[in-house]
Enzyme design. Structure first.
Site, mmCIF file in Angstrom:
data_model
loop_
_atom_site.group_PDB
_atom_site.id
_atom_site.type_symbol
_atom_site.label_atom_id
_atom_site.label_comp_id
_atom_site.label_asym_id
_atom_site.label_seq_id
_atom_site.Cartn_x
_atom_site.Cartn_y
_atom_site.Cartn_z
ATOM 1 N N ASN A 174 37.078 52.053 40.848
ATOM 2 C CA ASN A 174 38.038 52.293 39.478
ATOM 3 C C ASN A 174 36.450 52.345 38.049
ATOM 4 O O ASN A 174 36.560 52.963 37.307
ATOM 5 C CB ASN A 174 37.709 51.060 39.181
ATOM 6 C CG ASN A 174 38.796 50.573 37.601
ATOM 7 O OD1 ASN A 174 39.550 51.737 36.703
ATOM 8 N ND2 ASN A 174 37.589 49.265 36.750
ATOM 9 N N ASP B 9 36.963 35.353 43.516
ATOM 10 C CA ASP B 9 36.993 34.843 42.170
ATOM 11 C C ASP B 9 37.258 33.401 42.188
ATOM 12 O O ASP B 9 38.139 32.658 42.423
ATOM 13 C CB ASP B 9 38.248 36.363 41.323
ATOM 14 C CG ASP B 9 37.064 37.267 41.342
ATOM 15 O OD1 ASP B 9 36.348 37.307 41.624
ATOM 16 O OD2 ASP B 9 37.946 38.813 41.905
ATOM 17 N N GLN C 156 30.242 48.287 33.115
ATOM 18 C CA GLN C 156 31.166 48.949 34.526
ATOM 19 C C GLN C 156 31.926 49.786 33.554
ATOM 20 O O GLN C 156 32.714 49.900 34.114
ATOM 21 C CB GLN C 156 32.044 47.697 34.725
ATOM 22 C CG GLN C 156 31.151 46.943 35.766
ATOM 23 C CD GLN C 156 31.988 45.929 36.373
ATOM 24 O OE1 GLN C 156 32.282 45.055 35.681
ATOM 25 N NE2 GLN C 156 31.158 45.598 37.661
ATOM 26 N N GLU D 184 44.205 45.254 46.177
ATOM 27 C CA GLU D 184 44.258 44.822 45.330
ATOM 28 C C GLU D 184 44.637 44.657 43.627
ATOM 29 O O GLU D 184 44.301 45.170 42.584
ATOM 30 C CB GLU D 184 42.485 43.772 44.355
ATOM 31 C CG GLU D 184 42.527 42.536 43.448
ATOM 32 C CD GLU D 184 41.536 43.025 42.218
ATOM 33 O OE1 GLU D 184 41.277 41.421 42.054
ATOM 34 O OE2 GLU D 184 40.865 43.464 42.040
ATOM 35 N N ASP E 143 39.515 47.525 45.036
ATOM 36 C CA ASP E 143 39.185 46.321 44.583
ATOM 37 C C ASP E 143 40.516 47.425 42.780
ATOM 38 O O ASP E 143 40.931 48.827 42.554
ATOM 39 C CB ASP E 143 37.894 47.092 43.885
ATOM 40 C CG ASP E 143 37.542 45.890 43.010
ATOM 41 O OD1 ASP E 143 37.461 44.790 42.908
ATOM 42 O OD2 ASP E 143 37.518 46.239 41.463
ATOM 43 N N LEU F 246 42.485 51.117 38.299
ATOM 44 C CA LEU F 246 42.082 52.731 38.747
ATOM 45 C C LEU F 246 42.340 53.532 38.787
ATOM 46 O O LEU F 246 42.476 54.897 38.013
ATOM 47 C CB LEU F 246 42.606 52.064 40.286
ATOM 48 C CG LEU F 246 41.768 53.737 41.860
ATOM 49 C CD1 LEU F 246 40.267 53.799 41.408
ATOM 50 C CD2 LEU F 246 41.758 52.979 43.162
ATOM 51 N N ASP G 150 34.536 53.071 33.766
ATOM 52 C CA ASP G 150 35.830 53.408 34.028
ATOM 53 C C ASP G 150 35.949 55.159 34.701
ATOM 54 O O ASP G 150 35.413 56.094 33.958
ATOM 55 C CB ASP G 150 37.271 53.415 33.245
ATOM 56 C CG ASP G 150 37.940 51.793 33.737
ATOM 57 O OD1 ASP G 150 36.881 51.292 33.853
ATOM 58 O OD2 ASP G 150 38.606 51.268 33.686
HETATM 59 C C1 NOJ Z 1 37.808 42.429 41.264
HETATM 60 C C2 NOJ Z 1 36.770 41.588 41.982
HETATM 61 O O1 NOJ Z 1 37.036 41.223 43.172
HETATM 62 C C3 NOJ Z 1 36.158 41.060 40.751
HETATM 63 O O2 NOJ Z 1 35.213 40.143 41.464
HETATM 64 C C4 NOJ Z 1 35.346 41.700 40.215
HETATM 65 O O3 NOJ Z 1 34.628 41.533 39.343
HETATM 66 C C5 NOJ Z 1 36.708 42.946 39.391
HETATM 67 N N1 NOJ Z 1 36.992 43.579 40.029
HETATM 68 C C6 NOJ Z 1 35.169 44.039 39.565
HETATM 69 O O4 NOJ Z 1 35.645 44.626 40.108
#
Ligand code: NOJ
Length: 564
Positions: free
Chosen positions: A107, A319, A173, A251, A205, A210, A175
């Site tokens: 992503n 998480d 980060q 996810e 992820d 995404l 995109d």
């Molecule tokens: C989901 C992951 O599970 C998490 O740990 C991460 O910080 C975010 N996506 C960003 O990649």
């Protein structure tokens, strides 16, 4: 059912185990887990019985999001080993019957990635459009941020060009722009690379982010919109061409109807599996209340899925335990029950704790929770350390509190590393959940330990593919404290009962499809399995102990599976 089906769609009755290379085992003594350490614990995983190892990101990283901020999608973080070590790990896992799935995080990139550096270096760079830009001032996006402790918007200004770039996660980060065909090609190439190195699938992820395209005003979009489902279907077809049994685990933390779309329209032609975030959150609400109705409701609302698709059932992951799909009042109930202290809560939506401390260390309740998750239609996913009941370390900031070193043995560094304590990648958990109390060495030699219990659950789950291959049928046990459900696949069925209450409860359930005189055999009691005979209309009456759990397999003629 036809047992050979389980060989092709292997994810339908697999047992997933998520591990973080850097916190599993330190082979070279520098304080950081590594791929060679992981390789030396493959036999441990085989002994536990898991069938698929999901590796959290092990790629070169800028280290701002624990590896989810990648600087090279084709590499291995040199601190963790080399590409050679990775291939050795894959081969060793395969030789023990364990498949490997890797985290696929496209992503976004890290802002340390070469593509991003080129993109911000010049608006003329071919990499500029690999990211998502807008020149008009973005609206208030403070409600959309994923990490509200550090961000207040999902757009940030690039000082050089004065344009805004999208970052659904941290501002470090940016995109990637999937609307750009060159990026979509690169995603495929990256998958192809890891498939060529032998992986069996991907944990994808942040799937909804995404494919999100509506953040940029239409007139500023440089590429025609693309259909995310067409693209995902193409990607899956590509992975299948490269490896006929490749698996995509997505996810997708969205309401069920939107999740259903990501399974695709054919037989699992998009995502093969999705985490059941809704069922997971309902499980905690039910546990907090000692009332199974929220979970029963969620299970009844689960969309029907095609035979190739699958739910991934889990209690905890790496998480925070997100409770974002509960109402504010419901979330507060879970906070009150399992993490009343503000320091245990995160982002106003979750808990940064592991399960056993949340349940006050009550082993009956912990076992009930794992028995439940293994008995629900779907595929169970464990997070490392769950098999021994590890706790969190709240002194470690944020989400990292649950990502502490694996506890192999009592004493120094929990057997994770021979380095000095101060060089450890992360401090080991201390106190009641520290390695002197909770460790693999002791539990593996104790047939009554949680580890042995989880090993038994894994083996019974694997021998009962009707669990993974069925759709849920919730029964009515006449008491809201007990969840009764049946997993039925063709002639095989299994009845499971779970008592969420701290007191014994007697229940009577009618098992649909059974008549008087059917035999059921207990799958969880060690030793000679007790049997039970149904009364009229397939009725069974059971006394469920406090936090009791039971799996009863219906005995059918010609079933040649091993009983126990
Ligand atoms: C989901 C992951 O599970 C998490 O740990 C991460 O910080 C975010 N996506 C960003 O990649």
């Amino acid at each position: 059912m036809n047992l050979t089906d389980t060989a092709d769609r292997w994810w339908k009755n697999a047992v997933f185990y998520c591990a973080d290379v850097q916190t599993f085992l330190d082979f070279d003594g520098d304080g950081q887990g590594d791929l060679r350490g992981m390789l030396h614990r493959v036999d441990y995983l085989a002994d536990l019985g898991i069938t698929c190892l999901w590796l959290m990101p092990f790629y070169p990283t800028a280290g701002r999001d624990d590896g989810y901020d990648i600087t090279d999608f084709y590499g291995v973080d040199p601190k963790l080993g080399s590409a050679g070590d990775f291939v050795e790990l894959v081969r060793t896992c395969h030789s023990r019957g364990i498949r490997i799935v890797v985290d696929f995080v496209m992503n976004h990139t890290s802002d340390g990635h070469r593509w991003w550096k080129e993109a911000v270096g010049s608006t003329e760079s071919p990499f500029r459009d690999w990211y998502v830009w807008r020149s008009s001032t973005p609206p208030d996006t403070s409600k959309q941020v994923v990490f509200p402790d550090q961000e207040d918007a999902i757009w940030d200004k690039d000082p050089a060009s004065g344009e805004w770039y999208l970052h659904n996660f941290y501002k470090t980060q940016p995109d990637l722009n999937l609307a750009n065909p060159a990026v979509r090609d690169e995603v495929m190439r990256t998958m192809g690379y890891w498939l060529q190195l032998g992986v069996d699938g991907f944990r994808i992820d942040a799937v909804p982010f995404l494919f999100a395209q509506d953040q940029v005003p239409r007139k500023e979009q440089k590429f025609p919109p693309f259909d995310p489902h067409d693209y995902l279907r193409n990607l899956k077809a590509f992975a299948d061409r490269r490896n006929g049994t490749a698996m995509f685990l997505g996810e997708v933390n969205l309401p069920y109807p939107q999740m259903a779309e990501f399974f695709g329209s054919g037989d699992a032609d998009e995502l093969s599996m999705q985490f059941d975030f809704i069922g997971m959150q309902a499980t905690y609400l039910s546990m907090a209340r000692g009332d199974t109705r929220p979970l029963a409701k969620a299970l009844r609302e689960r969309p029907r899925i095609d035979p190739g698709s699958q739910w991934a059932n889990f209690l905890r992951n790496h998480d925070e335990l997100t409770l974002d799909k509960l109402s504010k009042a419901e979330r507060q109930e879970v906070f009150d029950a399992f993490g009343a202290n503000k320091d245990m809560q995160l982002f106003d939506r979750g808990l940064r704790r592991r399960l056993p401390p949340m349940l006050g260390g009550d082993e009956r309740r912990i076992r009930m929770a794992y028995s439940l998750i293994f008995s629900l239609p779907g595929t169970p996913v464990l997070f490392y350390g769950e098999e021994i009941g590890m706790g969190e370390n709240l002194d470690v900031p944020g989400r990292l509190s649950v990502r502490t070193p694996m506890q192999w043995q009592p004493g120094d560094n929990a057997g994770f590393s021979t380095s000095g304590r101060r060089s450890l990648v992360r401090p080991v958990t201390e106190g009641a959940y520290g390695p002197d109390e909770i460790n693999v060495a002791r539990q593996r030699s104790d047939p009554d330990s949680l580890w042995s219990f989880v090993q038994r659950l894994i083996s019974r789950y694997r021998q009962s593919p009707e669990i993974g291959w069925s759709s849920v049928e919730v029964l009515d046990p006449g008491d809201r404290r007990v969840l009764a459900h049946v997993c039925r696949k063709d002639e095989w069925s299994l009845v499971a009962l779970h008592n969420f209450a701290a007191e014994p409860v007697e229940v009577t359930v009618e098992v649909p499809g059974l008549k008087r005189g059917s035999q059921l055999v207990d799958l969880l009691t060690p030793g000679t399995p007790p049997r039970l005979e149904t009364g009229a209309r397939g009725r069974i009456t059971l006394m469920m102990p406090a936090y009791g759990y039971a799996w009863w397999r219906v005995v059918v003629e010609d079933d040649r599976r091993i009983d126990h």
